[in-house]
Design a protein around this motif. Structure first.
Motif, PDB file in Angstrom:
ATOM      1  N   LEU A  73      39.941  42.877  47.717  1.00 24.88           N
ATOM      2  CA  LEU A  73      41.064  42.393  46.907  1.00 24.88           C
ATOM      3  C   LEU A  73      41.978  43.548  46.515  1.00 24.88           C
ATOM      4  O   LEU A  73      43.205  43.446  46.630  1.00 24.88           O
ATOM      5  N   LEU A  74      41.398  44.653  46.064  1.00 24.54           N
ATOM      6  CA  LEU A  74      42.206  45.813  45.691  1.00 24.54           C
ATOM      7  C   LEU A  74      42.983  46.343  46.893  1.00 24.54           C
ATOM      8  O   LEU A  74      44.156  46.730  46.768  1.00 24.54           O
ATOM      9  N   LYS A  75      42.341  46.339  48.048  1.00 22.74           N
ATOM     10  CA  LYS A  75      43.013  46.809  49.262  1.00 22.74           C
ATOM     11  C   LYS A  75      44.207  45.920  49.594  1.00 22.74           C
ATOM     12  O   LYS A  75      45.297  46.409  49.919  1.00 22.74           O
ATOM     13  N   GLU A 122      32.012  44.076  47.737  1.00 21.55           N
ATOM     14  CA  GLU A 122      32.844  44.093  48.947  1.00 21.55           C
ATOM     15  C   GLU A 122      34.095  43.232  48.763  1.00 21.55           C
ATOM     16  O   GLU A 122      35.205  43.618  49.171  1.00 21.55           O
ATOM     17  N   GLU A 123      33.936  42.055  48.127  1.00 18.74           N
ATOM     18  CA  GLU A 123      35.086  41.178  47.893  1.00 18.74           C
ATOM     19  C   GLU A 123      36.083  41.836  46.944  1.00 18.74           C
ATOM     20  O   GLU A 123      37.305  41.761  47.151  1.00 18.74           O
ATOM     21  N   TRP A 156      38.424  38.254  40.232  1.00 18.72           N
ATOM     22  CA  TRP A 156      37.859  39.070  41.309  1.00 18.72           C
ATOM     23  C   TRP A 156      37.423  38.198  42.483  1.00 18.72           C
ATOM     24  O   TRP A 156      37.476  38.631  43.636  1.00 18.72           O
ATOM     25  N   ALA A 157      37.020  36.951  42.192  1.00 17.74           N
ATOM     26  CA  ALA A 157      36.577  36.035  43.250  1.00 17.74           C
ATOM     27  C   ALA A 157      37.680  35.026  43.578  1.00 17.74           C
ATOM     28  O   ALA A 157      37.406  33.856  43.844  1.00 17.74           O
ATOM     29  N   ILE A 158      38.929  35.455  43.555  1.00 11.81           N
ATOM     30  CA  ILE A 158      40.057  34.560  43.772  1.00 11.81           C
ATOM     31  C   ILE A 158      40.039  33.997  45.189  1.00 11.81           C
ATOM     32  O   ILE A 158      39.649  34.685  46.149  1.00 11.81           O
ATOM     33  N   GLN A 160      32.292  30.702  36.710  1.00 12.90           N
ATOM     34  CA  GLN A 160      32.752  30.654  38.091  1.00 12.90           C
ATOM     35  C   GLN A 160      31.971  31.674  38.911  1.00 12.90           C
ATOM     36  O   GLN A 160      31.329  32.571  38.378  1.00 12.90           O
ATOM     37  N   ARG A 161      32.072  31.519  40.197  1.00 12.90           N
ATOM     38  CA  ARG A 161      31.322  32.391  41.098  1.00 12.90           C
ATOM     39  C   ARG A 161      31.713  33.849  40.881  1.00 12.90           C
ATOM     40  O   ARG A 161      32.876  34.177  40.711  1.00 12.90           O
TER      41      ARG A 161
END
Length: 232
Positions: free
Chosen positions: A198-200, A193-194, A153-155, A187-188
């Motif tokens: 990402l999905l968008k 919002e992030e 998710w935090a890629i 990992q972070r």
């Protein structure tokens, strides 16, 4: 008078040594956690690749001395079945380097096994054709399985671009793609919002390639989630 010189130094050394306590050292031994060489060799031997010869593969047939009954009935080229005959006699009548006696009947099906003289080359050909067919089935099954791409998710931006290119490549080859989204340990953690951004980005790329989600996303945002996409 003749003078006699006597050296007392060795005597003193011997006396000094005699006065010291004698220490017996225990015999040295290997630590219990260290395997012996025989154990290491045993593990190496167990890990060797097994070499399968053509004779090993021919063992899947009931051939020659492995035939169930000592008296057999031979199927000739015109399809006729002979009267019972001694198996040893049949074996003596063929060239054992190029031919085999093959049992056609199932074990216990007849009082006398029904056999046929066959060429070794033909049996090998059957084995190769069977193996080729099995490989084709395995390849087809592998091709049906979806390609999986893991995303955090935090890629990072660079990693995301790489994953998007992989997804596009798979989709354009006609593959079904599973996007596996999750947070990585230590990992972070991404913000909501992030994750939504990402999905968008993923859905925009899916639409750009001409693919679509073939089922609703499973899971939840910021948790484990799966998106399955394919070009229809």
């Amino acid at each position: 008078m003749q003078r006699v010189s006597v050296s007392v130094r060795p005597l003193l050394r011997a006396t000094a040594s005699a006065g010291r306590p004698h220490v017996c050292l225990p015999p040295s031994r290997a630590f219990g956690t260290s395997p012996s060489w025989s154990a290491v060799d045993h593990r190496r031997a167990a890990g060797k690749l097994q070499i399968v010869t053509i004779d090993d593969k021919l063992a899947q047939f009931n051939l020659d001395e492995m035939i169930d009954t000592r008296q057999v009935r031979v199927k000739t080229a015109d399809g006729k079945i002979s009267s019972p005959i001694d198996l040893r006699q049949v074996l003596k009548s063929i060239d054992r380097t190029t031919s085999h006696v093959l049992q056609l009947s199932k074990s216990g099906e007849h009082e006398f096994a029904i056999v046929q003289v066959v060429e070794r080359a033909n049996l090998i050909k059957q084995i190769k054709e069977k193996e080729t067919a099995q490989r084709r089935v395995q390849h087809a099954q592998k091709e049906k399985r979806p390609k999986q791409i893991e995303l955090n998710w935090a890629i990072s931006s660079n990693d995301l671009q790489l994953k998007l290119r992989q997804m596009e490549d798979f989709l354009r080859k006609g593959k079904k793609v599973e996007l596996l989204l999750a947070s990585k340990r230590r990992q972070r953690k991404a913000s909501t919002e992030e994750a939504e951004a990402l999905l968008k980005t993923l859905r925009e790329k899916i639409q750009e390639v001409g693919a679509a989600e073939i089922s609703p996303m499973e899971g939840a945002i910021l948790r484990q989630a799966t998106m399955t996409v394919k070009i229809s």
